[in-house]
Design an enzyme around this catalytic site. Sequence first.
Site, PDB file in Angstrom:
ATOM      1  N   GLY A 157      58.244 -36.683 -46.642  1.00  0.00           N
ATOM      2  CA  GLY A 157      57.173 -36.109 -45.848  1.00  0.00           C
ATOM      3  C   GLY A 157      57.602 -35.208 -44.706  1.00  0.00           C
ATOM      4  CD  GLU A 197      61.368 -42.664 -51.003  1.00  0.00           C
ATOM      5  OE1 GLU A 197      62.221 -43.476 -51.348  1.00  0.00           O
ATOM      6  OE2 GLU A 197      60.217 -42.632 -51.455  1.00  0.00           O
ATOM      7  N   PRO A 198      63.248 -37.969 -48.066  1.00  0.00           N
ATOM      8  CG  PRO A 198      63.769 -37.093 -46.006  1.00  0.00           C
ATOM      9  CD  PRO A 198      64.232 -38.090 -47.000  1.00  0.00           C
ATOM     10  NE  ARG A 240      56.988 -30.381 -48.551  1.00  0.00           N
ATOM     11  CZ  ARG A 240      56.162 -30.111 -49.565  1.00  0.00           C
ATOM     12  NH1 ARG A 240      56.056 -28.871 -49.991  1.00  0.00           N
ATOM     13  NH2 ARG A 240      55.437 -31.057 -50.127  1.00  0.00           N
ATOM     14  NE  ARG A 294      54.982 -26.333 -53.237  1.00  0.00           N
ATOM     15  CZ  ARG A 294      54.480 -25.964 -52.093  1.00  0.00           C
ATOM     16  NH1 ARG A 294      54.475 -24.681 -51.749  1.00  0.00           N
ATOM     17  NH2 ARG A 294      53.980 -26.841 -51.263  1.00  0.00           N
ATOM     18  CE1 TYR A 301      49.751 -29.602 -56.117  1.00  0.00           C
ATOM     19  CE2 TYR A 301      51.663 -28.377 -55.366  1.00  0.00           C
ATOM     20  CZ  TYR A 301      51.114 -29.412 -56.090  1.00  0.00           C
ATOM     21  OH  TYR A 301      51.938 -30.256 -56.756  1.00  0.00           O
ATOM     22  CB  CYS A 345      47.039 -14.288 -70.471  1.00  0.00           C
ATOM     23  SG  CYS A 345      47.888 -12.843 -71.064  1.00  0.00           S
ATOM     24  CD  GLU A 346      45.205 -19.775 -67.649  1.00  0.00           C
ATOM     25  OE1 GLU A 346      44.235 -19.918 -66.876  1.00  0.00           O
ATOM     26  OE2 GLU A 346      45.387 -20.435 -68.673  1.00  0.00           O
ATOM     27  CE1 TYR A 402      58.254 -32.399 -54.830  1.00  0.00           C
ATOM     28  CE2 TYR A 402      58.180 -31.325 -52.688  1.00  0.00           C
ATOM     29  CZ  TYR A 402      58.331 -32.464 -53.457  1.00  0.00           C
ATOM     30  OH  TYR A 402      58.579 -33.660 -52.839  1.00  0.00           O
TER      31      TYR A 402
END
Length: 422
Positions: free
Chosen positions: A234, A276-277, A279, A314, A318, A344-345, A374
């Site tokens: 986190g 336990e990071p 990022r 990402r 998100y 194609c989206e 990520y």
Amino acid sequence: MQIIDQQIYLEEVKVSELAAIYGTPTYVYEENRIRDNFRRALRAFKKYYPDFRFFYAIKANNNLAIANILRQEGAGIDAASVNEILLAQKIGLGGEDVMFSGNFLSDDDIRQGLQSGVIFNLDDPGLLPRVLKFGQPELLSFRVNPGYGQCEVGDFVCNAGPDAKFGVHPDQVMDAYRRAKEAGVKRFGAHMMPGSCIRDPDYFRFITELVMDIIGKAARELQINFEFVDLGGGLGIPYKPGDYTLDIDKAAELVAAAFRSKIAEYGLRPPRLMMEPARYFVGDAGYIIGTVHAIKDSYKRIIGTDVSMNTLARPAMYGAYHHIYVNGREDEPRQPLGLCGQVCENTDFWVRERPLPQGISEGDLIVVENAGAYGYAMSYQYNGRLRPAEVLVNGKQHYLIRSRENIDDLVRNVTVPEHLLN
Ligand code: LLP
């Protein structure tokens, strides 16, 4: 990253050189940045609580070169699946250097997890009888869902709180440890993972108090020692230019003070403190180099690049923000532009409007920031698009650490039955 005479360098290597050698899109990681991030965080937490250890959440970036950097720095591995336990073993880590925090485990997961001798972290007390069927874990932990979660990742849903699928309800925690003790388990730990990408130091104090109040009561009533308490990951990073950074020293100071005061309040033997990071270690050390291939003027001007939603999921998943630099043009005046990939989206139209250098042209290189966590780990092959290459830079050196996929990777596990071949 540095920009000298408008040329972008990752460590001391020009992105134009990397693009010429490895092609685009390519993920590039700065080794020294990863080491700096890790050391800064470790120094802070050890300063206030010496019995401290980091486990690297390998899900964020599972390239073994990256995992080895963190192993060299002293990290254990947080594994979310049996395969991540196997990845940890590939870099020589096993046993209590690995924390297994899977969820909704199959019998096979349990059997293999037990065989590997890693720290078992159970997501539900209901798993306990199934685990005991196969053997007795030496050291057992439960993942507590403290009823509160927070997240600063676009529309990403939190990992804790009433709407999360993870963790043990606070009302069930006492019973979970009681049953484990009655079953003969001798050594205990506790774990939680209530948030991701948090930059407010006080959040870490708050969650420390939350979990300690839950497990402190269990320790007192059941007369058990907790060997460790793992506060999860986190530790956040800023994604937008100008956003504030996490004051890691403050976070460590607040966590350690809260931890010590709860240890005293509940009369605990001081447990090891763990986090336990992922990022924080690798996020801002990773970039994607991409190429502008086509520019279209239709309802609006759209810059088309080879950094697509399958390369970096990402933004489409998100609504996450990733800053974009344009090599050779950072000093130019800006104009609001859209930018997209080649899938194609329409979710691949991942930058709707952003001030980009107004001279941006076909053939330019873009550099997408904060892609180390990520990023590659969540890339996929939709539209027949292949996963990119990964490169590590250290000073003037650069190393290919994963090859770009080719057409063989797209058909690797495919079998066409005989009757369809005529
Ligand atoms: N431990 C556990 C049990 C986790 O589930 C996670 C991340 C971590 C540690 C590491 O969290 P970090 O320090 O990186 O915040 N895909 C999303 C983030 C998902 C986080 C999942 N769990 C994103 O792209 O932002």
